[in-house]
Design an enzyme around this catalytic site. Sequence first.
Site, PDB file in Angstrom:
ATOM      1  N   SER A 255     -70.131  12.827  14.314  1.00  0.00           N
ATOM      2  CA  SER A 255     -69.235  12.569  15.430  1.00  0.00           C
ATOM      3  C   SER A 255     -70.022  11.979  16.611  1.00  0.00           C
ATOM      4  O   SER A 255     -70.583  10.893  16.499  1.00  0.00           O
ATOM      5  CB  SER A 255     -68.488  13.853  15.809  1.00  0.00           C
ATOM      6  OG  SER A 255     -67.405  13.585  16.669  1.00  0.00           O
ATOM      7  N   ASP A 278     -68.850  10.541  10.139  1.00  0.00           N
ATOM      8  CA  ASP A 278     -67.626  10.409  10.939  1.00  0.00           C
ATOM      9  C   ASP A 278     -67.946  10.095  12.402  1.00  0.00           C
ATOM     10  O   ASP A 278     -67.513  10.774  13.334  1.00  0.00           O
ATOM     11  CB  ASP A 278     -66.790  11.689  10.840  1.00  0.00           C
ATOM     12  CG  ASP A 278     -65.316  11.381  10.598  1.00  0.00           C
ATOM     13  OD1 ASP A 278     -64.973  10.221  10.328  1.00  0.00           O
ATOM     14  OD2 ASP A 278     -64.498  12.328  10.663  1.00  0.00           O
ATOM     15  N   HIS A 333     -62.018  15.658  10.076  1.00  0.00           N
ATOM     16  CA  HIS A 333     -63.242  15.561  10.879  1.00  0.00           C
ATOM     17  C   HIS A 333     -64.139  16.793  10.715  1.00  0.00           C
ATOM     18  O   HIS A 333     -65.366  16.672  10.645  1.00  0.00           O
ATOM     19  CB  HIS A 333     -62.859  15.370  12.353  1.00  0.00           C
ATOM     20  CG  HIS A 333     -63.987  14.896  13.218  1.00  0.00           C
ATOM     21  ND1 HIS A 333     -64.771  13.809  12.909  1.00  0.00           N
ATOM     22  CD2 HIS A 333     -64.465  15.368  14.410  1.00  0.00           C
ATOM     23  CE1 HIS A 333     -65.672  13.621  13.854  1.00  0.00           C
ATOM     24  NE2 HIS A 333     -65.514  14.557  14.778  1.00  0.00           N
TER      25      HIS A 333
END
Length: 409
Positions: A255, A278, A333
């Site tokens: 992330s 991600d 996620h």
Amino acid sequence: MGGVQSLQLPHGKGPHQVGCTDVMVGYNRKGLFFRLFYPCLPQEGAEQPLWIPRYEYCHGLADYINLNRKWCTPVLSVTFENCEGLGRCFLLFQLISCSRGSYRVPVSWNGPFKSCGSRYPLIIFSHGLGAFRTVYSAVCAEMASRGFLVMALEHRDHSACATYFCKVEAGESDSLEAALQEEWIPFRRAREGQKEFHFRNPQVHQRANECVRGLRLMQDINRGKAVTNVFHKEFDLSALKDCVDLTKVAVMGHSFGGATAVLALAKETHFKCAVALDAWMFPLENALYPKVIKPVLFVNTEKFQTTESVAKMKRLSSRNSQTKIITILGSVHQSQTDFTFLAGNLLNRVFQTRGTLNPYAGLDITNRAALAFLQKHLELKEDFDQWNNLLEGIGDSVIPEAPFCVSSL
């Protein structure tokens, strides 16, 4: 999806036992704080570290998800510190019925380092927004079981749910250890009216600089320079002397940490490649993209990315044919974090910690793709190339690039 019968983190599947230790270097916020995962010697009855190591991280998690600290923190603390399972905590949350699990990381705490005839490659790992150094223990332990040293940083840019450093209070004590005082760094959101990019872009640069400083520290340790760990003497960092292969170094993150890994790759020539799980590409400035000339593996989940974010990834893949973008179907996620293993069914429905793909199967895809990519670009002599098909998006539950319809944030 296949049911998750027990709430626990998976063991590493590689040939090495895994140890870990916490390291804090320096007496101000410009130092470094990280958990080091490493191959270790087998040890009967080895202590396993708590997944949430301090009560204050429960405060931080409560604040991050905007829950009331007065009732959220005590139950989180009881659950994770006493390892009595998620049931007590999330029954009070009215989110989950009784479930039980172990909330310790299945590695040897301060286990004896396993030296070998060859040196270990190094991965520097950057956590996501609102996380901290232990939240990716499943991925980090797997990499260590495969023969990597993994430095899982805890960033001090106010993006961790909480973190701290130790400072020396002058005149407090004749003993340095007794004179140390903790100063906590809380999670911080953008101020009202402040543009999110102008808040997050300096953070991602600080994070990338911390990754570079982490590499510098490992260079010092590898050449035998004495490094003081603020915490303890149970693990001797000098055991790593001449055991780190500094020609085989990668940066990895999830992330916000995925964006951090991309930026760090551009900042530091010793990083050979990056693995971005991600990645949240938003904080990266447009001027950066021409500077990213080394390969990146983007491992995306099905339910997080936007068209704009994927377009930024494609800017990099168009410049370098070795940069790959794949998507794991049935994943969300949080599928690339430890939360996917430690959340029960009702909690999963509320917070979407798990997709339709079994989380253990999803972790295998993530790890195998990363290992295949690392073998190729770190020039490792392992058998990770057996998973090269994943890098092309070929295999069960994986596709190249992104789904035709990506989510909107």
